[in-house]
Design an enzyme around this catalytic site. Structure first.
Site, PDB file in Angstrom:
ATOM      1  N   ARG A   1      11.888  56.484  76.326  1.00 49.54           N
ATOM      2  CA  ARG A   1      12.534  57.374  75.350  1.00 49.54           C
ATOM      3  C   ARG A   1      12.907  56.606  74.083  1.00 49.54           C
ATOM      4  O   ARG A   1      13.392  55.474  74.155  1.00 49.54           O
ATOM      5  CB  ARG A   1      13.786  57.963  75.994  1.00 49.54           C
ATOM      6  CG  ARG A   1      14.608  58.824  75.073  1.00 49.54           C
ATOM      7  CD  ARG A   1      15.546  59.697  75.843  1.00 49.54           C
ATOM      8  NE  ARG A   1      16.662  58.983  76.439  1.00 49.54           N
ATOM      9  CZ  ARG A   1      17.666  59.590  77.071  1.00 49.54           C
ATOM     10  NH1 ARG A   1      17.669  60.901  77.211  1.00 49.54           N
ATOM     11  NH2 ARG A   1      18.649  58.891  77.590  1.00 49.54           N
TER      12      ARG A   1
ATOM     13  N   ARG B   1      22.097  55.088  86.875  1.00 51.41           N
ATOM     14  CA  ARG B   1      22.517  56.366  86.275  1.00 51.41           C
ATOM     15  C   ARG B   1      21.962  57.549  87.077  1.00 51.41           C
ATOM     16  O   ARG B   1      22.647  58.552  87.252  1.00 51.41           O
ATOM     17  CB  ARG B   1      22.052  56.438  84.810  1.00 51.41           C
ATOM     18  CG  ARG B   1      22.881  55.511  83.916  1.00 51.41           C
ATOM     19  CD  ARG B   1      22.198  55.258  82.581  1.00 51.41           C
ATOM     20  NE  ARG B   1      22.029  56.445  81.793  1.00 51.41           N
ATOM     21  CZ  ARG B   1      21.040  56.619  80.907  1.00 51.41           C
ATOM     22  NH1 ARG B   1      20.138  55.679  80.712  1.00 51.41           N
ATOM     23  NH2 ARG B   1      20.980  57.722  80.207  1.00 51.41           N
TER      24      ARG B   1
ATOM     25  N   ARG C   1      30.936  65.453  84.423  1.00 51.59           N
ATOM     26  CA  ARG C   1      30.142  64.584  85.294  1.00 51.59           C
ATOM     27  C   ARG C   1      30.691  64.584  86.714  1.00 51.59           C
ATOM     28  O   ARG C   1      30.119  63.967  87.588  1.00 51.59           O
ATOM     29  CB  ARG C   1      30.171  63.133  84.798  1.00 51.59           C
ATOM     30  CG  ARG C   1      29.398  62.837  83.523  1.00 51.59           C
ATOM     31  CD  ARG C   1      27.909  62.869  83.758  1.00 51.59           C
ATOM     32  NE  ARG C   1      27.144  61.743  83.284  1.00 51.59           N
ATOM     33  CZ  ARG C   1      26.732  61.541  82.033  1.00 51.59           C
ATOM     34  NH1 ARG C   1      27.058  62.361  81.072  1.00 51.59           N
ATOM     35  NH2 ARG C   1      25.981  60.499  81.749  1.00 51.59           N
TER      36      ARG C   1
ATOM     37  N   LYS D   1      18.086  67.703  78.038  1.00 54.40           N
ATOM     38  CA  LYS D   1      19.263  68.396  77.501  1.00 54.40           C
ATOM     39  C   LYS D   1      19.403  68.167  75.993  1.00 54.40           C
ATOM     40  O   LYS D   1      19.692  69.088  75.238  1.00 54.40           O
ATOM     41  CB  LYS D   1      20.553  67.902  78.190  1.00 54.40           C
ATOM     42  CG  LYS D   1      20.576  68.072  79.688  1.00 54.40           C
ATOM     43  CD  LYS D   1      21.936  67.739  80.277  1.00 54.40           C
ATOM     44  CE  LYS D   1      22.385  66.302  80.063  1.00 54.40           C
ATOM     45  NZ  LYS D   1      21.625  65.289  80.799  1.00 54.40           N
TER      46      LYS D   1
ATOM     47  N   ARG E   1      17.601  53.161  73.549  1.00 55.60           N
ATOM     48  CA  ARG E   1      18.975  52.989  74.019  1.00 55.60           C
ATOM     49  C   ARG E   1      19.083  51.827  74.993  1.00 55.60           C
ATOM     50  O   ARG E   1      18.245  51.656  75.866  1.00 55.60           O
ATOM     51  CB  ARG E   1      19.447  54.275  74.705  1.00 55.60           C
ATOM     52  CG  ARG E   1      20.137  55.214  73.756  1.00 55.60           C
ATOM     53  CD  ARG E   1      20.438  56.522  74.402  1.00 55.60           C
ATOM     54  NE  ARG E   1      21.177  56.397  75.661  1.00 55.60           N
ATOM     55  CZ  ARG E   1      21.615  57.423  76.348  1.00 55.60           C
ATOM     56  NH1 ARG E   1      21.395  58.646  75.907  1.00 55.60           N
ATOM     57  NH2 ARG E   1      22.271  57.263  77.479  1.00 55.60           N
TER      58      ARG E   1
HETATM   59  P1  AMP Z   1      24.543  60.026  78.484  1.00 59.15           P
HETATM   60  O1  AMP Z   1      24.207  59.817  77.025  1.00 59.15           O
HETATM   61  O2  AMP Z   1      25.076  61.411  78.772  1.00 59.15           O
HETATM   62  O3  AMP Z   1      23.389  59.654  79.407  1.00 59.15           O
HETATM   63  O4  AMP Z   1      25.759  59.030  78.838  1.00 59.15           O
HETATM   64  C1  AMP Z   1      25.617  57.639  78.700  1.00 59.15           C
HETATM   65  C2  AMP Z   1      26.753  56.944  79.414  1.00 59.15           C
HETATM   66  O5  AMP Z   1      28.009  57.332  78.820  1.00 59.15           O
HETATM   67  C3  AMP Z   1      26.901  57.265  80.889  1.00 59.15           C
HETATM   68  O6  AMP Z   1      26.043  56.457  81.699  1.00 59.15           O
HETATM   69  C4  AMP Z   1      28.386  56.959  81.117  1.00 59.15           C
HETATM   70  O7  AMP Z   1      28.606  55.557  81.174  1.00 59.15           O
HETATM   71  C5  AMP Z   1      29.027  57.455  79.826  1.00 59.15           C
HETATM   72  N1  AMP Z   1      29.441  58.878  79.885  1.00 59.15           N
HETATM   73  C6  AMP Z   1      28.912  59.918  79.175  1.00 59.15           C
HETATM   74  N2  AMP Z   1      29.530  61.071  79.463  1.00 59.15           N
HETATM   75  C7  AMP Z   1      30.473  60.763  80.404  1.00 59.15           C
HETATM   76  C8  AMP Z   1      31.428  61.540  81.124  1.00 59.15           C
HETATM   77  N3  AMP Z   1      31.532  62.867  80.971  1.00 59.15           N
HETATM   78  N4  AMP Z   1      32.243  60.889  81.992  1.00 59.15           N
HETATM   79  C9  AMP Z   1      32.148  59.554  82.182  1.00 59.15           C
HETATM   80  N5  AMP Z   1      31.267  58.767  81.555  1.00 59.15           N
HETATM   81  C10 AMP Z   1      30.416  59.351  80.658  1.00 59.15           C
END
Ligand code: AMP
Length: 213
Positions: free
Chosen positions: A125, A170, A88, A15, A159
């Site tokens: 990554r 995740r 989410r 994405k 990360r």
């Molecule tokens: P991402 O970069 O999208 O993989 O998000 C990393 C982390 O941020 C996730 O594992 C969640 O802990 C938190 N996070 C990101 N977006 C959301 C969301 N829409 N709702 C809840 N937690 C989020």
């Protein structure tokens, strides 16, 4: 204006890479809730301190906290937006429709991929902190180790939540929550699917087709 886009897909499904290209080629504004949360943690803001442990475990942050962060960063009158990492769950899908988008049109694009391949993608990554280009040490490594091909920066970030244990959680969280979200957009008639197992350029061609280009 182009339609707003809601990018749906597992962590590591590409994405972010597609969003970067949509920004540079079509002027989209990219809103990644993960990036916004990590920025709060880096700033050590109140919110950042409250959510740090949640991100470290790979669990989800409280819906209302993420919604507030999204709202203050939205500028729908002046740009078409990419929503990346939000919604989410179904409550967030409802919030996005009612509280954020209102009458603005949006298409949801699902990056379909066998989740089995994602662990390798995520653990390997690296993201350039200076320009945002995303690498993978196995499939798409920078030409010189530790140096960004695109901007020459030397801050290639691994990360903290891209470690094996957190990645497993995740991916499990994603599996549990994605089906109802897909059903939500399917029912609205705004869901589009792309094959995310292809090379980034091929995925982008499919994304452009969704946009009607
Ligand atoms: P991402 O970069 O999208 O993989 O998000 C990393 C982390 O941020 C996730 O594992 C969640 O802990 C938190 N996070 C990101 N977006 C959301 C969301 N829409 N709702 C809840 N937690 C989020």
């Amino acid at each position: 204006m182009r339609p707003n886009l809601i990018l749906l897909g597992a962590p590591g499904s590409g994405k972010g890479t597609q969003a970067n290209r949509l920004v540079s080629e079509f002027g989209y504004k990219h809103l990644s809730t993960g990036d916004l949360l990590r920025a709060e943690i880096a700033k050590e803001s109140d919110l950042g301190q409250r959510v740090k442990g949640v991100l470290d475990r790979g669990d989800l942050v409280d819906d209302n906290m993420v919604l507030e962060l999204l709202k203050v960063n939205c500028d729908l009158e002046n740009a078409s937006h990419i929503f990346d990492g939000f919604p989410r769950n179904n409550e967030q899908a409802r919030m996005l429709d009612e509280v954020v988008l209102g009458d603005s049109t949006a298409l949801a694009i699902y990056f379909e991929l066998d989740l089995g391949v994602l662990k390798d993608r995520l653990v390997n990554r690296r993201t350039c902190k200076d320009c945002g280009v995303i690498y993978n040490l196995l499939f798409n490594a920078p030409k010189t180790e530790g140096v960004c091909d695109s901007c020459g920066g030397t801050n290639l970030e691994h990360r903290k939540d891209d470690n094996e244990e957190t990645v497993s959680n995740r991916l499990q969280v994603f599996k549990d929550q994605v089906e109802p979200i897909l059903a939500h957009y399917e029912a609205k008639g705004t869901l589009r699917r792309v094959d995310a197992s292809q090379k980034p350029g091929e995925v982008f061609t499919e994304v452009e087709a969704v946009l009607g280009n």
